[in-house]
Write a protein that holds these residues in place. Structure first.
Motif, short mmCIF file in Angstrom:
data_model
loop_
_atom_site.label_atom_id
_atom_site.label_comp_id
_atom_site.label_asym_id
_atom_site.label_seq_id
_atom_site.Cartn_x
_atom_site.Cartn_y
_atom_site.Cartn_z
N UNK A 83 -2.44 -2.42 2.98
CA UNK A 83 -3.81 -2.13 3.06
C UNK A 83 -4.53 -1.37 4.02
N UNK A 84 -3.47 -1.43 5.28
CA UNK A 84 -3.77 -0.76 6.92
C UNK A 84 -3.58 0.61 6.55
N UNK A 85 -2.58 1.25 5.78
CA UNK A 85 -2.42 2.57 5.20
C UNK A 85 -3.09 3.54 4.92
N UNK A 86 -4.36 2.77 3.84
CA UNK A 86 -4.67 3.61 3.05
C UNK A 86 -6.29 3.86 3.85
N UNK A 105 0.26 7.01 -5.41
CA UNK A 105 -0.35 5.96 -4.10
C UNK A 105 -0.22 5.38 -4.86
N UNK A 106 0.49 4.51 -4.24
CA UNK A 106 0.94 2.81 -5.28
C UNK A 106 0.56 1.36 -3.59
N UNK A 107 -1.29 0.46 -4.04
CA UNK A 107 -1.39 0.14 -2.91
C UNK A 107 0.00 -1.67 -2.95
N UNK A 108 0.29 -1.89 -2.25
CA UNK A 108 0.71 -3.00 -2.01
C UNK A 108 0.39 -4.28 -0.90
N UNK A 167 -7.77 -5.15 2.44
CA UNK A 167 -8.46 -4.60 0.69
C UNK A 167 -7.51 -3.54 0.69
N UNK A 168 -7.17 -2.47 -0.44
CA UNK A 168 -6.21 -1.43 -0.40
C UNK A 168 -8.28 -0.07 -0.28
N UNK A 169 -7.91 0.75 0.11
CA UNK A 169 -9.36 1.64 0.11
C UNK A 169 -9.09 2.85 -0.67
N UNK A 170 -7.67 2.99 -1.02
CA UNK A 170 -6.73 4.06 -1.94
C UNK A 170 -5.88 3.89 -2.85
N UNK A 171 -5.78 4.08 -3.97
CA UNK A 171 -4.65 3.94 -4.39
C UNK A 171 -4.43 4.86 -5.69
N UNK A 172 -3.26 5.13 -6.62
CA UNK A 172 -3.47 4.79 -8.19
C UNK A 172 -3.14 4.62 -8.64
N UNK A 305 -12.95 8.67 0.89
CA UNK A 305 -13.67 9.35 1.61
C UNK A 305 -14.47 10.41 1.66
N UNK A 306 -14.84 11.06 2.41
CA UNK A 306 -15.95 11.96 2.66
C UNK A 306 -16.85 11.24 3.64
N UNK A 307 -16.98 10.46 4.36
CA UNK A 307 -17.56 9.83 5.33
C UNK A 307 -18.13 10.92 6.65
N UNK A 308 -19.44 10.45 6.24
CA UNK A 308 -19.42 11.06 7.73
C UNK A 308 -19.64 10.92 9.34
#
Ligand code: SF4
Ligand code: SF4
Ligand code: SF4
Ligand code: SF4
Lengths: 332, 342
Positions: A83-86, A105-108, A167-172, A305-308
């Motif tokens: 989760x932290x990696x995402x 990307x696989x979230x674990x 919480x994972x904020x990015x994954x396929x 993604x894309x937050x300012x």
């Protein structure tokens, strides 16, 4: 033992490889002992079967490696993300540092990763074997007749001890159930530093930073440090330094780096994890995060993604610079 | 051989340090040992070894060589050398003692490095035998006897006593000066400890490392191995391995200018760095794989080629415990020198 077993990850990697979805796999490669796991690229089923590991020593975050590895790579790379990696992954995407299309990307899920030096503080030197059983480790050493039993929770990496999010904020694709953003105590240590007098604080950082070897491991591992040529490595920059020539230079590198990653640092904890001199680098970055939260409202780099980021944005509600300064005064 | 009770070791340290500045391993706040200058209150660490190696005493990470002062068209050259004082390093392990021999071959061969030479001549080494080697130790692979290290004086430490044996004239002289604090003794206790330690050493997990595919004349066989690329693929190029290594010896010479004063200094360099040995045409090693190969080929092939087969690794294990990605010379020896590469 982690919630997700090595076997599940191995099966996932092999099936994606064999289906042709990915051409390479980022994973943790087994070492000489149970704790010296190396981040590695796998390209064959055989290598994965024989050498892929997943245990409580898989702290390494692969996000930054994607920057270099996706360039000129034909096809997709599988990456396993805790989760932290995402958060690092998203932050890099925000900065357009790698091509999302080239990554699967696989979230674990993650129960926290251990710090071998903490294990050795308890079990002693000569660690020859570590067996995981539930949330316990049985550590066999050369010098104790019986294995020493240690709770994973007692020997976590600093960043896992203060985990900010499961919480994972990015994954396929996600393996297992997703977790929640957590209330961590990660700013407690910063508050302690703020409570010091400026002289005490100066002495604290002087003491810590004078240990620095200038190996640059903190910078080299940092997902926010992706400049192609760091000024400190560039003989033409005029500020290149391989060793600190005096105590001013000792601090300069760290101050500049902390400023450069301010607002972009996701607090992934890699810098403190890799520092061979155990310098608590996360405290510098967390001070910035804490201040940004205080002055500009809660902001977590990499959440979207894309937050300012507040420091590169302007709104009429922004705090006046003089108030920021007062914020510092109050703490002095 | 002489000995003293462990309870009196502080008296010995005090007596020695009153004559000559003495440096010994002391635990830092974070529990890791580093060499510190002895003064009252400093406690000799029980750690197996120091975080940074003892090479720092002879080849410091940063040292000023000379200063220039400019005034108009005049340049004044100022000699700032200060490496002229005797000092004692107390408690150096066998691996680090061996590293001095490896460094000597580089710095004391022509042209002699006079800064290094002067420090070597002024240094008095009290080595310390090991009795509890770590799982990351593999000095025995390089025929280093951890139970009887060289040095001017060899020390053995037990739970209750410290034993002293002089190996050189320098060592005899300094021991005679603390005669009143030690007593003459036999070698039985030391021999007993040595036998016990030797048994542990022979069973260490890395004690069976096989070096047959490395050494003199192995450049051709190993240089083009595809494993260099694979094994270096996640190397951060941080150079931690080279900085903590007692035998890494590369440096750079630079200048630092403030106003009209220029200080010329040298500092450690690392083959893992992108600007290492950068010349007018650029860097001779363009990729991390080439830099990574350089580090290990230097230790295991090039250095032996030039130094009668002597490897320039002493098996101290520091790179094993310090590399951020846990890549290290043992993994290289096993894979590049192993079946995979045949
Ligand atoms: S990793 Fe640690 S020792 Fe290396 S440059 Fe960063 S702070 Fe300094
Ligand atoms: S500064 Fe440290 S915590 Fe922040 S992103 Fe970089 S490595 Fe992670
Ligand atoms: S081998 Fe390890 S310590 Fe050495 S440069 Fe590479 S990542 Fe850094
Ligand atoms: S290569 Fe590693 S084990 Fe060998 S001497 Fe250097 S730090 Fe020690």
């Amino acid at each position: 033992m982690q919630k997700v077993s090595r076997e599940i990850l191995v099966d996932k990697a092999i099936s994606l490889l064999n289906q042709g979805v990915v051409k390479a796999v980022f994973g943790w490669r087994k070492g000489e002992f149970d704790y010296d796991v190396t981040p590695a690229v796998f390209t064959t089923e055989k290598d994965i079967k024989e050498n892929f590991v997943f245990n409580g020593f898989c702290g390494a975050n692969f996000s930054k490696y994607l920057v270099a590895k996706t360039v000129n790579f034909d096809g997709k790379i599988l990456v396993f993300l805790k989760s932290c990696d995402t958060y690092s992954f998203n932050q890099l995407l925000t900065e357009h540092r790698f091509d999302r299309e080239k990554v699967y990307a696989v979230g674990i899920p993650c129960d926290g990763m251990a710090d071998i030096s903490k294990v050795k503080e308890i079990a002693g030197d000569g660690v020859s074997k570590i067996d995981f059983e539930g949330d316990m480790m049985k550590v066999t050493t050369l010098y104790q007749d019986e294995p020493v039993e240690i709770k994973l929770g007692d020997v976590l990496l600093e960043r896992c001890y203060n985990c900010k999010s499961k919480k994972h904020v990015a994954y396929d694709e996600l393996i297992g159930e997703d977790g929640e953003v957590l209330d961590s105590n990660r700013f407690d240590e910063v508050a302690k530093l703020e409570a010091m007098t400026p002289d005490e604080r100066f002495a604290f950082w002087q003491g810590e930073l004078s240990k620095c070897l200038r190996c640059n491991a903190c910078r080299d591992v940092c997902p926010a440090c992706t400049c192609e040529k760091c000024v400190f490595d560039n003989p033409n920059s005029g500020v290149e330094n391989k060793a600190a020539a005096n105590s001013f230079e000792e601090k300069m590198f760290h101050i500049i780096r902390a400023f450069h990653v301010a607002g972009r640092c996701t607090d992934c904890g890699e810098c403190s994890r890799v520092c061979p001199q155990n310098i608590p680098l996360h405290l510098l970055n967390r001070k910035f995060i804490k201040d940004i939260n205080q002055f500009y409202g809660e902001y977590q780099a990499g959440e979207q993604v894309g937050s300012r980021a507040p420091l590169v944005n302007y709104t009429t509600e922004d705090v006046e610079p003089c108030d920021v300064f007062k914020g510092g005064e109050e703490n002095a | 051989m002489r000995k003293c009770s462990i309870d009196n070791i502080n008296d010995v340290l005090k007596a020695l340090s009153e004559k000559i500045p003495l440096y010994l391993p002391v635990d830092r706040l974070d529990g890791k040992a580093t060499y510190q200058k002895y003064q009252e209150g400093k406690v000799w660490s029980n750690a197996l070894n120091t975080e940074r190696s003892a090479k720092d005493f002879f080849f410091p990470q940063m040292e000023n060589l000379v200063e220039f002062k400019t005034q108009g068209k005049n340049v004044e050259v100022i000699d700032i050398r200060d490496e002229k004082q005797d000092f004692i390093i107390f408690g150096v392990r066998a691996c680090d003692v061996k590293s001095f021999e490896i460094l000597d071959r580089v710095f004391l061969s022509q042209p002699v490095d006079t800064f290094y030479k002067s420090r070597r001549e002024h240094g008095i080494i009290f080595s310390l035998a090991c009795s509890k080697p770590n799982e990351t130790c593999f000095c025995s692979v390089f025929n280093i006897d951890a139970t009887a290290p060289a040095g001017d004086v060899t020390l053995w430490k037990t739970e209750t006593e410290v034993f002293f044996k002089a190996n050189t004239e320098k060592g005899e002289k300094i021991l005679s000066e603390i005669d009143s604090l030690t007593t003459e003794c036999g070698e039985e206790t030391v021999n007993e400890q040595r036998e016990k330690t030797k048994k542990i050493l022979s069973k260490l997990p890395l004690s069976d490392l096989d070096l047959t595919n490395f050494g003199v004349g192995k450049t051709k066989a190993l240089f083009d191995s595809p494993l260099w690329k694979e094994m270096s693929s996640t190397c951060l190029g941080c150079g931690t391995c080279t900085f903590v290594c007692p035998t890494c010896q590369c440096y750079d010479i630079k200048e630092f200018k403030v106003g009209d004063k220029v200080t010329r200094f040298r500092c450690w360099d690392s083959c893992m760095y992108s600007d290492f040995t950068k010349m007018a045409h650029g860097n001779p090693r363009l990729t991390q794989a080439e830099r990574f190969r350089q580090r290990f080929m230097h230790k295991l092939v090039y250095y032996p080629d030039n130094n009668d087969g002597l490897f320039s690794c002493v098996g101290c294990g520091r790179c094993l415990s310090k590399c951020p990605i846990s890549m290290n010379i043992v993994k290289v020896i096993k894979r590049v020198g192993g079946k995979e590469n045949e």
